[in-house]
Write a protein that holds these residues in place. Structure first.
Motif, PDB file in Angstrom:
ATOM      1  N   MET A 149     -67.227  56.776  53.233  1.00 31.98           N
ATOM      2  CA  MET A 149     -66.284  57.847  52.937  1.00 31.98           C
ATOM      3  C   MET A 149     -64.980  57.678  53.706  1.00 31.98           C
ATOM      4  O   MET A 149     -63.898  57.939  53.193  1.00 31.98           O
ATOM      5  N   GLY A 150     -65.091  57.260  54.961  1.00 31.76           N
ATOM      6  CA  GLY A 150     -63.899  57.111  55.788  1.00 31.76           C
ATOM      7  C   GLY A 150     -63.256  55.754  55.694  1.00 31.76           C
ATOM      8  O   GLY A 150     -62.143  55.556  56.177  1.00 31.76           O
ATOM      9  N   GLY A 151     -63.948  54.787  55.094  1.00 28.39           N
ATOM     10  CA  GLY A 151     -63.383  53.455  54.972  1.00 28.39           C
ATOM     11  C   GLY A 151     -64.418  52.381  55.258  1.00 28.39           C
ATOM     12  O   GLY A 151     -65.585  52.665  55.539  1.00 28.39           O
ATOM     13  N   VAL A 152     -63.960  51.141  55.177  1.00 24.12           N
ATOM     14  CA  VAL A 152     -64.816  49.971  55.362  1.00 24.12           C
ATOM     15  C   VAL A 152     -64.171  49.056  56.394  1.00 24.12           C
ATOM     16  O   VAL A 152     -62.959  48.810  56.355  1.00 24.12           O
ATOM     17  N   ILE A 153     -64.976  48.570  57.326  1.00 19.65           N
ATOM     18  CA  ILE A 153     -64.537  47.563  58.290  1.00 19.65           C
ATOM     19  C   ILE A 153     -65.453  46.357  58.135  1.00 19.65           C
ATOM     20  O   ILE A 153     -66.663  46.468  58.320  1.00 19.65           O
ATOM     21  N   ASN A 154     -64.870  45.222  57.766  1.00 21.71           N
ATOM     22  CA  ASN A 154     -65.637  43.994  57.551  1.00 21.71           C
ATOM     23  C   ASN A 154     -65.241  42.968  58.606  1.00 21.71           C
ATOM     24  O   ASN A 154     -64.074  42.576  58.698  1.00 21.71           O
ATOM     25  N   ILE A 155     -66.217  42.555  59.401  1.00 29.08           N
ATOM     26  CA  ILE A 155     -65.999  41.546  60.434  1.00 29.08           C
ATOM     27  C   ILE A 155     -66.364  40.195  59.840  1.00 29.08           C
ATOM     28  O   ILE A 155     -67.533  39.939  59.532  1.00 29.08           O
ATOM     29  N   VAL A 156     -65.375  39.348  59.658  1.00 23.78           N
ATOM     30  CA  VAL A 156     -65.569  38.059  59.011  1.00 23.78           C
ATOM     31  C   VAL A 156     -65.682  36.985  60.090  1.00 23.78           C
ATOM     32  O   VAL A 156     -64.756  36.792  60.885  1.00 23.78           O
ATOM     33  N   THR A 157     -66.818  36.308  60.129  1.00 28.68           N
ATOM     34  CA  THR A 157     -67.037  35.295  61.163  1.00 28.68           C
ATOM     35  C   THR A 157     -66.414  33.966  60.752  1.00 28.68           C
ATOM     36  O   THR A 157     -66.083  33.728  59.588  1.00 28.68           O
ATOM     37  N   ALA A 531     -49.510  57.178  53.711  1.00 31.25           N
ATOM     38  CA  ALA A 531     -49.923  58.572  53.857  1.00 31.25           C
ATOM     39  C   ALA A 531     -51.292  58.736  53.209  1.00 31.25           C
ATOM     40  O   ALA A 531     -51.665  57.977  52.300  1.00 31.25           O
ATOM     41  N   PHE A 532     -52.043  59.721  53.687  1.00 31.82           N
ATOM     42  CA  PHE A 532     -53.388  59.929  53.152  1.00 31.82           C
ATOM     43  C   PHE A 532     -53.742  61.406  53.186  1.00 31.82           C
ATOM     44  O   PHE A 532     -53.196  62.190  53.972  1.00 31.82           O
ATOM     45  N   TYR A 533     -54.680  61.762  52.306  1.00 38.04           N
ATOM     46  CA  TYR A 533     -55.237  63.112  52.281  1.00 38.04           C
ATOM     47  C   TYR A 533     -56.701  62.972  51.896  1.00 38.04           C
ATOM     48  O   TYR A 533     -57.029  62.369  50.865  1.00 38.04           O
ATOM     49  N   ASN A 534     -57.591  63.512  52.725  1.00 37.69           N
ATOM     50  CA  ASN A 534     -59.023  63.470  52.470  1.00 37.69           C
ATOM     51  C   ASN A 534     -59.579  64.889  52.532  1.00 37.69           C
ATOM     52  O   ASN A 534     -59.399  65.588  53.526  1.00 37.69           O
ATOM     53  N   ARG A 535     -60.248  65.299  51.471  1.00 38.25           N
ATOM     54  CA  ARG A 535     -60.904  66.608  51.414  1.00 38.25           C
ATOM     55  C   ARG A 535     -62.407  66.374  51.452  1.00 38.25           C
ATOM     56  O   ARG A 535     -62.954  65.640  50.616  1.00 38.25           O
ATOM     57  N   ILE A 536     -63.095  66.967  52.420  1.00 36.83           N
ATOM     58  CA  ILE A 536     -64.502  66.687  52.666  1.00 36.83           C
ATOM     59  C   ILE A 536     -65.318  67.950  52.411  1.00 36.83           C
ATOM     60  O   ILE A 536     -64.978  69.032  52.907  1.00 36.83           O
ATOM     61  N   TYR A 562     -72.319  72.122  57.851  1.00 32.81           N
ATOM     62  CA  TYR A 562     -71.734  73.352  58.380  1.00 32.81           C
ATOM     63  C   TYR A 562     -70.272  73.564  58.027  1.00 32.81           C
ATOM     64  O   TYR A 562     -69.716  74.632  58.329  1.00 32.81           O
ATOM     65  N   ALA A 563     -69.636  72.609  57.393  1.00 33.70           N
ATOM     66  CA  ALA A 563     -68.195  72.781  57.252  1.00 33.70           C
ATOM     67  C   ALA A 563     -67.654  72.085  56.011  1.00 33.70           C
ATOM     68  O   ALA A 563     -68.220  71.114  55.514  1.00 33.70           O
ATOM     69  N   ASN A 564     -66.545  72.613  55.522  1.00 38.99           N
ATOM     70  CA  ASN A 564     -65.669  71.915  54.600  1.00 38.99           C
ATOM     71  C   ASN A 564     -64.426  71.557  55.396  1.00 38.99           C
ATOM     72  O   ASN A 564     -63.885  72.393  56.124  1.00 38.99           O
ATOM     73  N   ALA A 565     -63.989  70.324  55.281  1.00 40.75           N
ATOM     74  CA  ALA A 565     -62.960  69.841  56.190  1.00 40.75           C
ATOM     75  C   ALA A 565     -61.871  69.098  55.428  1.00 40.75           C
ATOM     76  O   ALA A 565     -62.016  68.761  54.239  1.00 40.75           O
ATOM     77  N   MET A 566     -60.783  68.833  56.127  1.00 42.04           N
ATOM     78  CA  MET A 566     -59.646  68.125  55.572  1.00 42.04           C
ATOM     79  C   MET A 566     -59.044  67.246  56.658  1.00 42.04           C
ATOM     80  O   MET A 566     -58.945  67.658  57.817  1.00 42.04           O
ATOM     81  N   THR A 567     -58.681  66.025  56.281  1.00 42.38           N
ATOM     82  CA  THR A 567     -57.875  65.192  57.167  1.00 42.38           C
ATOM     83  C   THR A 567     -56.675  64.686  56.371  1.00 42.38           C
ATOM     84  O   THR A 567     -56.821  64.289  55.210  1.00 42.38           O
ATOM     85  N   LYS A 568     -55.526  64.738  56.980  1.00 45.92           N
ATOM     86  CA  LYS A 568     -54.321  64.225  56.332  1.00 45.92           C
ATOM     87  C   LYS A 568     -53.410  63.659  57.410  1.00 45.92           C
ATOM     88  O   LYS A 568     -53.533  63.985  58.598  1.00 45.92           O
ATOM     89  N   GLY A 569     -52.497  62.810  56.992  1.00 47.93           N
ATOM     90  CA  GLY A 569     -51.590  62.232  57.970  1.00 47.93           C
ATOM     91  C   GLY A 569     -50.766  61.114  57.371  1.00 47.93           C
ATOM     92  O   GLY A 569     -50.763  60.885  56.157  1.00 47.93           O
ATOM     93  N   GLN A 594     -58.829  69.295  60.147  1.00 56.50           N
ATOM     94  CA  GLN A 594     -59.128  70.718  60.237  1.00 56.50           C
ATOM     95  C   GLN A 594     -60.479  71.056  59.610  1.00 56.50           C
ATOM     96  O   GLN A 594     -60.864  70.494  58.580  1.00 56.50           O
ATOM     97  N   ASP A 595     -61.177  71.990  60.238  1.00 57.90           N
ATOM     98  CA  ASP A 595     -62.335  72.658  59.645  1.00 57.90           C
ATOM     99  C   ASP A 595     -61.783  73.799  58.795  1.00 57.90           C
ATOM    100  O   ASP A 595     -61.251  74.780  59.332  1.00 57.90           O
ATOM    101  N   LEU A 596     -61.887  73.685  57.487  1.00 57.32           N
ATOM    102  CA  LEU A 596     -61.261  74.662  56.605  1.00 57.32           C
ATOM    103  C   LEU A 596     -61.999  75.992  56.583  1.00 57.32           C
ATOM    104  O   LEU A 596     -61.425  77.012  56.182  1.00 57.32           O
ATOM    105  N   ASP A 597     -63.260  76.002  56.993  1.00 56.13           N
ATOM    106  CA  ASP A 597     -64.010  77.257  57.006  1.00 56.13           C
ATOM    107  C   ASP A 597     -63.608  78.152  58.170  1.00 56.13           C
ATOM    108  O   ASP A 597     -63.622  79.383  58.054  1.00 56.13           O
ATOM    109  N   THR A 598     -63.262  77.548  59.307  1.00 57.86           N
ATOM    110  CA  THR A 598     -62.908  78.328  60.497  1.00 57.86           C
ATOM    111  C   THR A 598     -61.423  78.257  60.825  1.00 57.86           C
ATOM    112  O   THR A 598     -60.970  78.946  61.743  1.00 57.86           O
ATOM    113  N   ASP A 599     -60.684  77.385  60.105  1.00 57.76           N
ATOM    114  CA  ASP A 599     -59.266  77.159  60.401  1.00 57.76           C
ATOM    115  C   ASP A 599     -59.081  76.675  61.839  1.00 57.76           C
ATOM    116  O   ASP A 599     -58.107  77.033  62.501  1.00 57.76           O
TER     117      ASP A 599
END
Length: 704
Positions: A149-157, A531-536, A562-569, A594-599
């Motif tokens: 969900m947050g991305g992929v990191i591939n270590i190539v030997t 720029a990015f926006y992620n709604r969780i 426990y939460a609905n969240a958002m990350t942007k930047g 941000q935790d959108l349920d509790t702000d």
């Protein structure tokens, strides 16, 4: 960021630039844009042609960082934050505000088992055999499934050369006499030895990576220590096809067997306040078989993985006359994966050239956990516990904490890349895709994705040729709670808390938007703005249950949706070669999580992050590398109201490193990590800055 810190950053950068003024500008000094990456399309693709935004840390930069593990290399990539795993030796990754549970870490395209909850400890992954590290931020690609969900990191030997040879590298350093508990001169040691033997048919490989560490303490007046005493050892054996030989098992294939052992201990106070220790022994065996079969229009790839891991921990009293409270826990985990993939050129459709990637993956995992402890009484123990009365009158209680649990999934994925080249030299590309996951416990789920890339040649008034590239992607992320989230008992009673799994968890999902634009002259400059926006949705985190054990000294946390969240930047990155001898990477990242349920903000995520990397080739055999990192303060505790929140202080870290090529085969190197000695204050429970302070080291690298 304070004016003082900005001033320091500016002055050091200007000093390096000024020192290189005498060097002539290189007429053609290629950046890494022509590098070939394998993560974006799950096949070899030039970095400039990937349909989704891909970050790269190249082999030259990794080598100049003198990394013992991959943390130093990851630390310099935009958007990545590292956080120490509480109660453990290593660090986990945060990418675009997603913690390590939601970032898929691969080694040569195959997953790595998590050692803490569902987080991979990056300190366990050696960097000395790494060719490059590739990062896809966000849920931008349909080619990767749950946990990405947050991305992929591939270590190539590194690829094995066509002639026999080997390498021995040694490094030793210290955190200083005022912190080291060992009397040795350089108690933090690392040795890496590798060799390969090439025959007409195959290439044989073998490597040993061992890191020895001693305990260190940021406060020698306290009993507890911050560092661990012990070793981490990885042994790897492999055999692969020789491309000059007649193919069998396909055009190329590789069989690898790996064993990883970790034996660590450090001083802790027991739940009763007695002097004690935490001991951990972790063993991981990994067997993989991968290969490719090249056809006229289709390239087939296959992979098989089997991995088993045993993690044994002990929380013990130092005083043998007080056995009550001693606790031993054993966790056995395994994962298996099989993959078959096809990359096929489909020809043309109108003005678009078509290429498709499709495949199937089958995955399974299992977990089992047992506990033994010595208690004063057998009251309150589980009904299925096995109780033994010891000669001393104490009770030895053995409990099956987690009965053998299994989970499996089957996944189908497909991605189409449609590319059009216009007469003016522009490139237009579309890349739709989807992934179907059918989980044994949670059923089917479809995660679509759509990416686009545009490229336009630009000619400035000066006559110089530049290229503008833009990328856009929309993706759906999906993550089923793994067995550790649902059943694992993460017991840190010795630190005052315990985290319990929840078998009733629901899957997480996300919606991801990724935008980027880069401008390059394909020689000396590459400038990127993204720029990015992620709604969780249904975010899984450990939350306080309000329960306590051991007379209130151990708080109980449980995984919960426990939460609905958002990350942007947004991120701004510059990679350029200022002069023939001076190369730099600069980046600034802004994150709002941000935790959108509790702000309320999400914890352990810094809003502002500045990174700098300068590599100066003073002479053909002598280089100096300077890195700088600033992280703004971030919330490490969230209370019921904003007034109850607590922050961890800013982090400002500088590293300086140098290497000298003594002969064609021998390289000497050394440096100082965390030159500014920016570390946490141990008396402040909300201070999450690093515990590893100033670290001078020296080393030698011999190749033959």
């Amino acid at each position: 960021m304070s004016v003082r810190n900005l001033f320091i950053l500016s002055c050091i950068a200007q000093a390096l630039v000024g020192a290189a003024q005498a060097a002539e500008r290189t007429p053609s000094s290629p950046l890494y844009l022509d590098a070939v990456v394998v993560t974006a399309n799950r096949g070899a693709t030039p970095l400039a042609d990937t349909p989704v935004r891909t970050l790269l840390m190249d082999s030259d930069s990794i080598e100049k960082l003198h990394s013992r593990d991959i943390r130093d290399a990851l630390r310099m990539l935009p958007g990545i934050q590292l956080r120490e795993i509480h109660g453990k030796t290593g660090e986990e990754i945060y990418l675009q505000g997603f913690n390590g549970d939601r970032v898929l870490i691969l080694v040569d395209g195959l997953p790595v088992s998590a050692t803490t909850g569902s987080t991979v400890d990056t300190s366990q992954l050696s960097a000395l055999d790494v060719e490059q590290i590739e990062v896809i931020p966000g849920a931008a690609s349909a080619l990767y499934g749950s946990a990405a969900m947050g991305g992929v990191i591939n270590i190539v030997t590194r690829k094995t050369p066509n002639t026999s040879g080997g390498r021995i590298a040694m490094q030793a350093g210290t955190f200083g006499n005022e912190r080291e508990l060992s009397n040795a001169t350089l108690p933090q040691r690392h040795i890496f030895a590798a060799g390969h033997y090439v025959t007409e048919l195959v290439k044989w490989t073998a490597s040993l990576d061992r890191r020895d560490s001693s305990e260190f303490d940021l406060d020698l007046n306290s009993y507890t220590s911050n560092g661990f005493n012990g070793d981490k050892t990885q042994i790897k054996l492999g055999v692969e096809s020789n491309p000059q030989a007649s193919p069998f098992f396909g055009n190329s294939w590789q069989l690898d067997a790996e064993n990883y052992d970790e034996n660590l201990k450090n001083r802790r106070l027991t739940a009763a306040g007695n002097k004690g220790r935490l001991e951990e022994t972790l063993t991981r065996q990994r067997l993989s078989f991968t290969g490719d079969i090249e056809g006229e229009q289709t390239r087939w790839s296959y992979a098989l993985l089997h991995e088993v891991q045993s993690d044994d921990t002990a929380q013990l009293n130092d005083d043998a006359s007080i056995p009550a409270g001693n606790l031993w826990r054993s966790t056995d985990y395994s994962q298996q994966k099989a993959m078959l993939q096809a990359n096929k050129r489909l020809g043309n459709l109108g003005r678009y050239a078509l290429e498709a990637t499709s495949g199937i993956e089958i995955f399974s995992e299992s977990i089992e956990q047992k506990k033994s402890e010595i208690k004063l009484t057998d009251e309150g123990v589980a009904s299925d516990a096995f109780i033994t009365v010891l000669p001393s009158g104490y009770y030895l209680i053995n409990t099956q904490e987690v009965a053998p649990e299994t989970r499996s999934s089957g996944e189908l994925f497909a991605q189409l890349v449609a590319t059009r080249f216009t007469p003016s030299g522009a490139t237009l590309e579309w890349s739709p895709g989807a992934r179907l996951q059918v989980d044994s416990d949670f059923g089917p789920y479809v995660a679509p994705a759509l990416a686009a890339r545009q490229s336009w040649p630009l000619t400035l008034a000066s006559g110089s040729a530049w290229e503008l590239q833009t990328r856009e992607s929309l993706g759906v992320g999906y993550r089923v709670p793994n067995l550790k989230n649902r059943y694992y008992v993460f017991d840190h009673s010795i630190n005052g808390y315990k985290v319990l799994g929840d078998p009733d968890l629901s899957p997480e999902s996300s919606r991801s938007v990724q935008l980027s634009a880069s401008l390059t002259d394909n020689q000396d400059w590459n400038i990127e703005v993204s720029a990015f926006y992620n709604r969780i949705y249904d975010l899984i985190e450990a939350a306080s249950s309000g329960e306590y054990e051991d007379g209130g000294s151990v708080a109980i946390y449980r995984y919960t949706n426990y939460a609905n969240a958002m990350t942007k930047g947004y991120e701004i990155a510059v990679h350029n070669r200022l002069y023939r001898s001076l190369k730099q990477r600069l980046s600034y990242s802004y994150l709002d999580a941000q935790d959108l349920d509790t702000d309320q903000p999400l914890i352990n995520r810094a809003a502002h992050h500045i990174k700098g990397f300068w590599s100066w080739q003073i002479q053909h055999n002598w280089d100096i590398t300077l890195t700088g990192e600033y992280q703004g303060g971030y919330y490490s505790y969230i209370g019921e109201t904003a007034d109850d929140n607590e922050q961890s202080p800013d982090i400002l870290r500088w590293d300086i490193k140098s290497g000298f090529q003594l002969t064609n085969d021998v390289r000497l190197f050394g440096g100082v990590n965390n030159l500014t000695d920016n570390v946490r204050v141990t008396s402040n429970a909300y201070d999450r800055r690093p515990s590893e302070g100033r670290f001078p080291y020296i080393g030698m690298d011999f190749r033959f």
